[in-house]
Design a protein around this motif. Structure first.
Motif, PDB file in Angstrom:
ATOM      1  N   UNK A 190       0.825  -1.210   0.000  1.00  0.00           N
ATOM      2  CA  UNK A 190       0.000   0.000   0.000  1.00  0.00           C
ATOM      3  C   UNK A 190       0.862   1.264   0.000  1.00  0.00           C
ATOM      4  N   UNK A 191       1.887   1.293   0.866  1.00  0.00           N
ATOM      5  CA  UNK A 191       2.770   2.466   0.940  1.00  0.00           C
ATOM      6  C   UNK A 191       3.445   2.718  -0.402  1.00  0.00           C
ATOM      7  N   UNK A 192       3.975   1.666  -1.008  1.00  0.00           N
ATOM      8  CA  UNK A 192       4.700   1.810  -2.276  1.00  0.00           C
ATOM      9  C   UNK A 192       3.789   2.346  -3.378  1.00  0.00           C
ATOM     10  N   UNK A 193       2.591   1.793  -3.493  1.00  0.00           N
ATOM     11  CA  UNK A 193       1.669   2.210  -4.553  1.00  0.00           C
ATOM     12  C   UNK A 193       1.208   3.650  -4.337  1.00  0.00           C
ATOM     13  N   UNK A 194       0.879   3.986  -3.099  1.00  0.00           N
ATOM     14  CA  UNK A 194       0.417   5.343  -2.798  1.00  0.00           C
ATOM     15  C   UNK A 194       1.501   6.372  -3.108  1.00  0.00           C
ATOM     16  N   UNK A 195       2.724   6.115  -2.649  1.00  0.00           N
ATOM     17  CA  UNK A 195       3.808   7.073  -2.898  1.00  0.00           C
ATOM     18  C   UNK A 195       4.104   7.213  -4.387  1.00  0.00           C
ATOM     19  N   UNK A 247       1.644  13.614  -8.190  1.00  0.00           N
ATOM     20  CA  UNK A 247       0.391  14.372  -8.254  1.00  0.00           C
ATOM     21  C   UNK A 247       0.398  15.538  -7.271  1.00  0.00           C
ATOM     22  N   UNK A 248       0.809  15.268  -6.022  1.00  0.00           N
ATOM     23  CA  UNK A 248       0.832  16.316  -5.000  1.00  0.00           C
ATOM     24  C   UNK A 248       1.814  17.418  -5.365  1.00  0.00           C
ATOM     25  N   UNK A 249       2.950  17.046  -5.952  1.00  0.00           N
ATOM     26  CA  UNK A 249       3.937  18.043  -6.347  1.00  0.00           C
ATOM     27  C   UNK A 249       3.357  18.997  -7.392  1.00  0.00           C
ATOM     28  N   UNK A 250       2.684  18.447  -8.391  1.00  0.00           N
ATOM     29  CA  UNK A 250       2.075  19.269  -9.443  1.00  0.00           C
ATOM     30  C   UNK A 250       0.908  20.084  -8.899  1.00  0.00           C
ATOM     31  N   UNK A 251       0.076  19.459  -8.078  1.00  0.00           N
ATOM     32  CA  UNK A 251      -1.103  20.140  -7.536  1.00  0.00           C
ATOM     33  C   UNK A 251      -0.712  21.327  -6.663  1.00  0.00           C
ATOM     34  N   UNK A 252       0.234  21.109  -5.754  1.00  0.00           N
ATOM     35  CA  UNK A 252       0.665  22.180  -4.857  1.00  0.00           C
ATOM     36  C   UNK A 252       1.324  23.322  -5.613  1.00  0.00           C
ATOM     37  N   UNK A 253       2.061  22.979  -6.684  1.00  0.00           N
ATOM     38  CA  UNK A 253       2.700  24.018  -7.503  1.00  0.00           C
ATOM     39  C   UNK A 253       1.661  24.811  -8.286  1.00  0.00           C
ATOM     40  N   UNK A 254       0.690  24.122  -8.870  1.00  0.00           N
ATOM     41  CA  UNK A 254      -0.354  24.793  -9.655  1.00  0.00           C
ATOM     42  C   UNK A 254      -1.199  25.716  -8.791  1.00  0.00           C
ATOM     43  N   UNK A 255      -1.462  25.317  -7.541  1.00  0.00           N
ATOM     44  CA  UNK A 255      -2.279  26.127  -6.643  1.00  0.00           C
ATOM     45  C   UNK A 255      -1.480  27.207  -5.921  1.00  0.00           C
ATOM     46  N   UNK A 256      -0.171  27.195  -6.107  1.00  0.00           N
ATOM     47  CA  UNK A 256       0.676  28.198  -5.470  1.00  0.00           C
ATOM     48  C   UNK A 256       0.957  27.953  -3.998  1.00  0.00           C
TER      49      UNK A 256
END
Length: 253
Positions: A32-37, A43-52
């Motif tokens: 589970x950990x491997x698949x989630x990461x 995704x989180x890297x792109x999302x956080x960057x797009x939202x500033x």
């Protein structure tokens, strides 16, 4: 005679794993950990960057800047800990049902019994760490470096196993100790934000050195091998001390 006894121990381990749902859950948690990461971090890297959100005026770095500490914690630290927790609960199950004490009157001495447990736990830890790194596929070192780092990280598994087996009186208490030991990862997390030489104060916690070796290797520093050797030596010392504690516990029972 001894090899037959070891095979019987292995069969008993498999029986206990099938019987204990919590052990199966821990093993599934590895996947589970491997698949989630693998999917969450990009995704989180792109999302956080797009939202500033990251980077921002206060934090000048994107989430990807923190990948080394995230990967070191979840794959190196938690990988070894999960394997150690599984083996530790097996040992506690054997303590509860009297199997561990019965070993004292078999051809397998407590030391050989411990050695078997340590070797198996180390192998499982190594497989988990390598499996997770190559499933996640983020910040993976060249294969030969990855093998050495995984060997260093895999020694944390026996430390967890021996600690639980030596100090916990049963599985319930072992679960409490497991939660406490998981907090040890804070040493690894916090150390990344502390500049050298103060960072080396975290070296009193041996798993720090394995993460440090990984970070140095990512940066291309040749001193990563020194950090790795220090971490391996300190973990061997801990394993030796915890072995003595567990043997004393068996004879006490």
């Amino acid at each position: 005679m001894i090899s037959k006894s070891i095979r019987n121990i292995g069969k008993n381990d498999m029986r206990l794993i099938r019987r204990e749902l919590i052990l199966i859950t821990l093993l599934l948690f590895v996947v589970y950990i491997a698949v989630v990461l693998k999917f969450l971090l990009p995704w989180a890297n792109s999302y956080l960057a797009d939202k500033g959100f990251l980077p921002n005026a206060t934090i000048p770095h994107a989430l990807s800047y923190y990948y080394p500490i995230i990967v070191a914690f979840f794959l190196l630290y938690m990988g070894g800990m999960l394997a150690g927790a599984v083996s530790g609960f097996l040992a506690l199950s054997e303590k509860d049902d009297g199997t561990a004490v019965a070993m004292l009157v078999t051809p397998v001495s407590p030391r050989k019994f411990n050695t078997y447990r340590i070797v198996i736990t180390t192998i499982i830890s190594f497989v988990i760490i390598m499996f997770q790194f190559y499933i996640v596929g983020i910040l993976v070192l060249p294969f030969w470096q990855m093998v050495l780092i995984a060997i260093g990280g895999s020694l944390f598994g026996p430390i967890i196993m021996l600690f639980l087996a030596g100090f916990a009186d049963g599985k319930l208490q072992g679960m409490g100790y497991g939660k406490f030991l998981s907090l040890g990862g804070l040493f690894v997390l916090l150390s990344w934000f502390v500049k050298e030489p103060l960072q080396y104060l975290f070296g009193i916690f041996p798993p720090y050195w394995i993460s440090k070796a990984y970070w140095l290797a990512l940066d291309g520093h040749s001193s990563w091998l020194i950090a790795l050797v220090v971490g391996i030596v300190l973990q061997f010392v801990m394993i030796k001390l915890l072995m003595r504690k567990f043997e004393k516990t068996l004879y006490h029972y």
